[in-house]
Design a protein around this motif. Structure first.
Motif, mmCIF file in Angstrom:
data_model
loop_
_atom_site.group_PDB
_atom_site.id
_atom_site.type_symbol
_atom_site.label_atom_id
_atom_site.label_comp_id
_atom_site.label_asym_id
_atom_site.label_seq_id
_atom_site.Cartn_x
_atom_site.Cartn_y
_atom_site.Cartn_z
ATOM 1 N N PRO A 92 0.826 -1.209 0.000
ATOM 2 C CA PRO A 92 0.000 0.000 0.000
ATOM 3 C C PRO A 92 0.865 1.266 0.000
ATOM 4 C CG PRO A 92 -0.868 -1.589 1.570
ATOM 5 C CD PRO A 92 0.460 -2.128 1.094
ATOM 6 N N LEU A 93 0.406 2.277 -0.719
ATOM 7 C CA LEU A 93 1.159 3.525 -0.782
ATOM 8 C C LEU A 93 1.359 4.142 0.600
ATOM 9 C CD1 LEU A 93 -0.192 5.414 -3.936
ATOM 10 C CD2 LEU A 93 1.996 4.233 -3.655
ATOM 11 N N GLN A 94 0.385 3.991 1.477
ATOM 12 C CA GLN A 94 0.501 4.584 2.804
ATOM 13 C C GLN A 94 1.700 4.008 3.558
ATOM 14 O OE1 GLN A 94 -3.114 4.693 4.983
ATOM 15 N NE2 GLN A 94 -2.218 5.628 6.795
ATOM 16 N N GLU A 95 1.939 2.704 3.423
ATOM 17 C CA GLU A 95 3.090 2.091 4.078
ATOM 18 C C GLU A 95 4.391 2.594 3.467
ATOM 19 O OE1 GLU A 95 2.855 -2.124 4.042
ATOM 20 O OE2 GLU A 95 0.901 -2.217 5.068
ATOM 21 N N GLN A 96 4.424 2.688 2.141
ATOM 22 C CA GLN A 96 5.636 3.170 1.482
ATOM 23 C C GLN A 96 5.892 4.645 1.809
ATOM 24 O OE1 GLN A 96 6.476 1.494 -2.560
ATOM 25 N NE2 GLN A 96 4.313 0.852 -2.483
ATOM 26 N N ALA A 97 4.813 5.417 1.972
ATOM 27 C CA ALA A 97 4.957 6.821 2.361
ATOM 28 C C ALA A 97 5.590 6.934 3.743
ATOM 29 C CB ALA A 97 3.599 7.507 2.338
ATOM 30 N N LYS A 98 5.169 6.086 4.671
ATOM 31 C CA LYS A 98 5.756 6.101 6.017
ATOM 32 C C LYS A 98 7.245 5.783 5.975
ATOM 33 C CE LYS A 98 1.575 4.957 8.649
ATOM 34 N NZ LYS A 98 0.903 3.959 9.521
ATOM 35 N N ASP A 99 7.616 4.836 5.112
ATOM 36 C CA ASP A 99 9.030 4.501 4.967
ATOM 37 C C ASP A 99 9.823 5.703 4.473
ATOM 38 O OD1 ASP A 99 8.485 1.946 5.783
ATOM 39 O OD2 ASP A 99 8.492 1.076 3.774
ATOM 40 N N LEU A 100 9.281 6.411 3.493
ATOM 41 C CA LEU A 100 9.959 7.596 2.963
ATOM 42 C C LEU A 100 10.160 8.652 4.050
ATOM 43 C CD1 LEU A 100 8.098 8.040 -0.442
ATOM 44 C CD2 LEU A 100 10.528 7.543 -0.168
#
Length: 279
Positions: free
Chosen positions: A264-272
């Motif tokens: 999910p984009l939300q998880e990848q956003a948190k990583d960023l």
């Protein structure tokens, strides 16, 4: 400082100094003149404002009394406005690029919602003006393929977008910027200028390229139903053939995958954001 308005010659003595002090005060408090910046010399300011050295000295004295300007040796003056300066970490900028329908705007919105940062999306920021300009030039407002759009309109679009970014940086604001950026991120000189601009504001830059497989992109484009995508949909196979699936920006970047089945984009956003916090 060269773009400051000049006070009329008929202003009474002393009034011109107040006008000049007010304009410079406004620029300092609005962030156009950053904390720690050295102001031009007295003679240069006098020439810019079409006034006397004595008038400039009176204006500077007023600003010095307010603590907005610090006088140093050899008539050097430094802006002093730490309250209005960005925090020690400075502005954070996440610049997100990707092909049409890749999900770059969605990623930008997710990050903006998680952080509260400003979001500058190219289409949202410039679409109305672009469409009006194209119609004025005798083209469809949805044209994004003609030579007129590519050579006359598109450069102005990106210039406006980056000017909005720069203004946010002057204010110490963190920003998420979303646009295809395909031509720009392919240009090493453009990337160097971007890095230098953000560094000049004590900012931190993270470039993100959003990857998405063609089938998923087609699904996204059909769903949003934007008229500017009509050409792509009508010539989809030809359009996809011209895409570089292995595109790599000419600047350090993070890759986000928005293909079907990806995280999910939300998880990848948190990583960023976690990665940026460590920079």
């Amino acid at each position: 400082m060269t773009d400051q308005p000049r006070p009329p010659e008929e202003l009474q003595r002393g009034t011109a100094a107040l006008v000049i002090a007010q304009a410079i005060r406004n620029d300092i408090q609005a962030g156009r003149l950053a904390h720690g910046r050295q102001l031009p010399g007295t003679r240069s300011l006098a020439q810019t404002w079409n006034t006397s050295v004595a008038t400039i000295n009176r204006a500077m004295a007023l600003l010095a009394e307010e603590g907005l300007v610090v006088n140093r040796a050899r008539s050097s003056r430094i802006v002093h406005n730490p309250v209005g300066a960005a925090d020690k970490q400075g502005s954070r900028v996440i610049l997100i690029g990707g092909y049409a329908g890749s999900g770059k705007t969605e990623l930008g919105r997710i990050i903006a919602r998680q952080t509260g940062w400003a979001i500058l999306d190219k289409d949202t920021t410039t679409r109305a003006v672009v469409e009006a300009a194209l119609e004025h030039l005798g083209h469809s407002p949805h044209d994004r393929e003609s030579e007129t759009y590519l050579t006359a309109i598109r450069p102005a679009e990106y210039e406006a977008l980056m000017a909005a970014l720069d203004e946010n940086l002057q204010c110490g604001s963190s920003v998420v910027v979303t646009a295809p950026f395909i031509k720009e991120l392919s240009d090493e000189a453009w990337c160097d200028r971007l890095s230098a601009t953000i560094a000049a504001h004590n900012g931190t830059l993270r470039v993100v390229w959003v990857h998405c497989d063609p089938i998923t992109m087609l699904t996204y484009i059909r769903r949003r139903g934007a008229a500017r995508d009509d050409y792509k949909l009508a010539n989809w196979n030809k359009y996809v053939e011209n895409l570089d699936a292995a595109f790599k920006p000419k600047i350090p970047y993070a890759r986000v995958d928005n293909s079907a089945g990806a995280r999910p984009l939300q998880e990848q956003a948190k990583d960023l954001l976690n990665e940026m916090a460590e920079l």
